[in-house]
Motif scaffolding. Structure first.
Motif, PDB file in Angstrom:
ATOM      1  N   ALA A 107      -6.103  -2.309   1.635  1.00  0.00           N
ATOM      2  CA  ALA A 107      -6.496  -1.093   2.336  1.00  0.00           C
ATOM      3  C   ALA A 107      -6.420  -1.330   3.836  1.00  0.00           C
ATOM      4  CB  ALA A 107      -7.915  -0.688   1.935  1.00  0.00           C
ATOM      5  N   ARG A 108      -5.987  -0.315   4.563  1.00  0.00           N
ATOM      6  CA  ARG A 108      -5.832  -0.416   6.014  1.00  0.00           C
ATOM      7  C   ARG A 108      -7.146  -0.833   6.660  1.00  0.00           C
ATOM      8  NH1 ARG A 108      -2.788   4.100   7.234  1.00  0.00           N
ATOM      9  NH2 ARG A 108      -0.942   2.914   7.810  1.00  0.00           N
ATOM     10  N   THR A 109      -7.032  -1.678   7.699  1.00  0.00           N
ATOM     11  CA  THR A 109      -8.238  -2.219   8.316  1.00  0.00           C
ATOM     12  C   THR A 109      -8.031  -2.446   9.807  1.00  0.00           C
ATOM     13  OG1 THR A 109      -9.895  -4.001   8.164  1.00  0.00           O
ATOM     14  CG2 THR A 109      -7.596  -4.638   7.917  1.00  0.00           C
ATOM     15  N   PRO A 150       0.832  -1.207   0.000  1.00  0.00           N
ATOM     16  CA  PRO A 150       0.000   0.000   0.000  1.00  0.00           C
ATOM     17  C   PRO A 150       0.865   1.254   0.000  1.00  0.00           C
ATOM     18  CG  PRO A 150      -0.689  -1.539   1.713  1.00  0.00           C
ATOM     19  CD  PRO A 150       0.635  -2.009   1.210  1.00  0.00           C
ATOM     20  N   SER A 151       0.530   2.201  -0.839  1.00  0.00           N
ATOM     21  CA  SER A 151       1.249   3.465  -0.900  1.00  0.00           C
ATOM     22  C   SER A 151       0.266   4.594  -1.183  1.00  0.00           C
ATOM     23  CB  SER A 151       2.317   3.421  -1.992  1.00  0.00           C
ATOM     24  OG  SER A 151       3.028   4.647  -2.047  1.00  0.00           O
ATOM     25  N   PRO A 152       0.124   5.580  -0.261  1.00  0.00           N
ATOM     26  CA  PRO A 152       0.792   5.577   1.040  1.00  0.00           C
ATOM     27  C   PRO A 152       0.116   4.600   1.992  1.00  0.00           C
ATOM     28  CG  PRO A 152      -0.721   7.419   0.884  1.00  0.00           C
ATOM     29  CD  PRO A 152      -0.743   6.744  -0.472  1.00  0.00           C
ATOM     30  N   GLY A 153       0.733   4.400   3.129  1.00  0.00           N
ATOM     31  CA  GLY A 153       0.140   3.533   4.147  1.00  0.00           C
ATOM     32  C   GLY A 153       1.106   2.545   4.722  1.00  0.00           C
ATOM     33  N   CYS A 154       2.059   2.047   3.902  1.00  0.00           N
ATOM     34  CA  CYS A 154       3.061   1.140   4.430  1.00  0.00           C
ATOM     35  C   CYS A 154       4.249   1.953   4.929  1.00  0.00           C
ATOM     36  CB  CYS A 154       3.490   0.140   3.354  1.00  0.00           C
ATOM     37  SG  CYS A 154       4.240  -1.362   4.026  1.00  0.00           S
ATOM     38  N   GLY A 155       5.133   1.317   5.674  1.00  0.00           N
ATOM     39  CA  GLY A 155       6.201   2.018   6.353  1.00  0.00           C
ATOM     40  C   GLY A 155       7.165   2.723   5.428  1.00  0.00           C
ATOM     41  N   SER A 156       7.862   3.710   5.965  1.00  0.00           N
ATOM     42  CA  SER A 156       8.888   4.405   5.219  1.00  0.00           C
ATOM     43  C   SER A 156      10.168   3.583   5.217  1.00  0.00           C
ATOM     44  CB  SER A 156       9.154   5.780   5.837  1.00  0.00           C
ATOM     45  OG  SER A 156       9.581   5.636   7.176  1.00  0.00           O
ATOM     46  N   GLY A 157      11.130   4.012   4.431  1.00  0.00           N
ATOM     47  CA  GLY A 157      12.373   3.276   4.335  1.00  0.00           C
ATOM     48  C   GLY A 157      12.273   2.163   3.313  1.00  0.00           C
ATOM     49  N   SER A 158      13.260   1.292   3.336  1.00  0.00           N
ATOM     50  CA  SER A 158      13.335   0.239   2.325  1.00  0.00           C
ATOM     51  C   SER A 158      12.591  -1.010   2.766  1.00  0.00           C
ATOM     52  CB  SER A 158      14.796  -0.111   2.044  1.00  0.00           C
ATOM     53  OG  SER A 158      15.431  -0.545   3.233  1.00  0.00           O
ATOM     54  N   ALA A 159      12.199  -1.818   1.777  1.00  0.00           N
ATOM     55  CA  ALA A 159      11.577  -3.106   2.073  1.00  0.00           C
ATOM     56  C   ALA A 159      12.610  -4.054   2.663  1.00  0.00           C
ATOM     57  CB  ALA A 159      10.995  -3.694   0.789  1.00  0.00           C
ATOM     58  N   GLU A 160      12.227  -4.780   3.714  1.00  0.00           N
ATOM     59  CA  GLU A 160      13.106  -5.742   4.377  1.00  0.00           C
ATOM     60  C   GLU A 160      12.479  -7.120   4.239  1.00  0.00           C
ATOM     61  OE1 GLU A 160      15.906  -4.721   5.567  1.00  0.00           O
ATOM     62  OE2 GLU A 160      15.705  -2.621   6.144  1.00  0.00           O
ATOM     63  N   ASN A 161      12.314  -7.562   3.000  1.00  0.00           N
ATOM     64  CA  ASN A 161      11.493  -8.746   2.733  1.00  0.00           C
ATOM     65  C   ASN A 161      12.276  -9.974   2.313  1.00  0.00           C
ATOM     66  OD1 ASN A 161       9.090  -7.378   3.326  1.00  0.00           O
ATOM     67  ND2 ASN A 161       8.914  -6.594   1.241  1.00  0.00           N
ATOM     68  N   THR A 162      13.609  -9.927   2.413  1.00  0.00           N
ATOM     69  CA  THR A 162      14.432 -11.078   2.046  1.00  0.00           C
ATOM     70  C   THR A 162      15.390 -11.411   3.175  1.00  0.00           C
ATOM     71  OG1 THR A 162      16.238  -9.809   1.061  1.00  0.00           O
ATOM     72  CG2 THR A 162      14.338 -10.318  -0.367  1.00  0.00           C
ATOM     73  N   VAL A 163      15.964 -12.605   3.107  1.00  0.00           N
ATOM     74  CA  VAL A 163      16.967 -13.005   4.094  1.00  0.00           C
ATOM     75  C   VAL A 163      18.140 -12.045   4.065  1.00  0.00           C
ATOM     76  CG1 VAL A 163      18.629 -14.819   4.683  1.00  0.00           C
ATOM     77  CG2 VAL A 163      16.276 -15.436   4.066  1.00  0.00           C
TER      78      VAL A 163
END
Length: 438
Positions: free
Chosen positions: A246-248, A189-202
């Motif tokens: 969407a935020r819930t 989600p944009s905007p709505g998800c955190g700032s900074g970079s994605a930390e989604n991998t090992v």
């Protein structure tokens, strides 16, 4: 050769707890050494290392043997990506309602500054990823996903249910966990998800997942359960058909849960026990994570100081350099992080860390919700000196800068030679209020 890169420092503390920090780690591009570190007095007191400065006496407590059912070994070492000061344990996941098709996952970061289990999708076997761990859905039928915000980035992925086993302890039933990186980046989600970079991998995390075992039983609580506050602050998102997220609002029983709070026994807290290490670092360190406080012969509450905290384990009446700060014990941060303009910052090679010309001591007075106050002194050596030995991964005197002057993060360096206690918030069921101690 050791290089530096921007990295997560273990900092998810609920929607209002994110710490704005420069949190860097060391990544080894060649193989590092193994075995124990040098703890000799000549290493601790080297005049070259101290450069005329001095360090406070290091604590000397040793961890108990990780042989009982309510214990599991904690390992600090090279890990999956050569990240310094990352304490890890092994966690076993099973599909809800069965003990078959389970998978044990190593190198899960022990993070007392966050709440709930998060596992990178790429380390799950195909059976668990593709149906064994069912994706949670809301009453509308929409998939439930979460954007978990940390200090310098975020994790994005579905909320699923799993039975969790750590050491000899198992959750009484299936609990919500986050599977990181199992949704396409286009769904963030944009905007709505955190700032900074994605930390989604090992590689991003420096670990296969994050085990949040701080004082809160869920990762967001009433803020995300209440529709009025969830509209602006919820970590959770409804994704009809897996997209258009969407935020819930999300009820407590569907929020990512602290596994320890859901164990059948020994579920009122944890003790993180790490051995002492040399002031110049060690190649590895082995500690013990103990489940329960005052429930077994090996987990008595023996802290010299205990502090009543807010729901997230913060000591909000602490004082550093004459200023009231929010202090917290966070095993997921790989250094002490605080603001101090009198300490020289490193150059670009170690940006964000402190590099004083001589050894330094700083003191903070810790204070929680009660009248208890205690002064703690920490030692600081130049990051450039510490990182001079590229085979070392455990450091007890590494410090870095944090954004602003309102927070003081007592990261993993604080834990070496100490037993640090976390009493889980049980007030919703008429039980204990949250606390920390050492």
């Amino acid at each position: 050769m050791r290089t530096m890169q921007s990295h997560i420092a273990g900092k998810f503390r609920g929607w209002m707890q994110a710490v704005v920090a420069v949190a860097l780690v060391s990544v080894v591009t060649a193989c590092g050494g193994g075995g124990g570190g040098d703890s000799s007095s000549s290493s601790n007191n080297s005049s070259t290392t101290l450069n005329g400065g001095s360090l406070p006496a290091s604590p000397t407590q040793q961890p108990v043997a990780a042989t009982a059912a309510n214990t599991v070994p904690i390992a600090v070492g090279q890990g999956v990506n050569g990240v310094i000061n990352i304490p890890t344990v092994s966690v076993t996941l099973c599909p809800p309602g069965t003990t078959s098709n389970c998978q044990t996952i190593n190198n899960i970061q022990v993070d007392t500054g966050s709440f709930g289990l998060r596992v990178v999708s790429s380390v799950l076997n195909s059976s668990l990823l593709n149906g064994g761990l069912p994706i949670s859905t809301l009453a509308s039928g929409a998939q439930l996903a979460e954007c978990a915000t940390f200090a310098d980035g975020y994790t994005w992925g579905t909320v699923r249910t799993a039975t969790v086993q750590i050491g000899g302890e198992t959750t009484a039933g299936a609990i919500p966990i986050q599977v990181i990186g199992d949704k396409a980046s286009s769904t963030v989600p944009s905007p709505g998800c955190g700032s900074g970079s994605a930390e989604n991998t090992v590689s991003d995390l420096g670990a296969n997942g994050i085990l949040g075992i701080g004082t809160s039983p869920t990762d967001c609580g009433a803020t995300c359960a209440n529709a009025a506050t969830a509209a602006n602050y919820s970590n959770y998102f409804a994704c009809p058909g897996g997209a258009s997220c969407a935020r819930t609002a999300v009820p407590l029983n569907q929020q990512v849960a602290n596994p320890v709070a859901n164990f059948a026994a020994d579920n009122n807290g944890v003790i993180v026990q790490m051995p002492p290490v040399s002031n110049t670092g060690a190649s590895s360190a082995t500690g013990t994570l103990v489940f329960g406080i005052g429930t077994q012969s090996n987990n008595a509450l023996a802290a010299t100081q205990t502090f009543a905290t807010d729901a997230y384990g913060n000591m909000n009446n602490s004082v550093f350099n004459g200023t009231t700060v929010q202090a917290f014990f966070d095993s997921g941060s790989n250094a002490y992080f605080f603001g101090d303009n009198s300490l020289a910052l490193c150059g670009s090679n170690f940006a964000g860390f402190y590099c004083p010309s001589s050894a330094q001591t700083r003191s903070i007075t810790l204070g929680g919700l009660s009248s208890t106050r205690a002064s703690v002194s920490i030692g600081i050596l130049s990051a450039s000196t510490l990182f001079g030995n590229s085979s070392n991964y455990a450091f007890n005197d590494l410090a870095g800068q944090i954004g602003g002057s309102s927070s003081f993060d007592l990261g993993l360096p604080f834990f070496y030679g100490r037993h640090v206690y976390y009493g889980i918030d049980q007030t919703l069921t008429g039980g204990q209020a949250p606390y920390v101690g050492f």
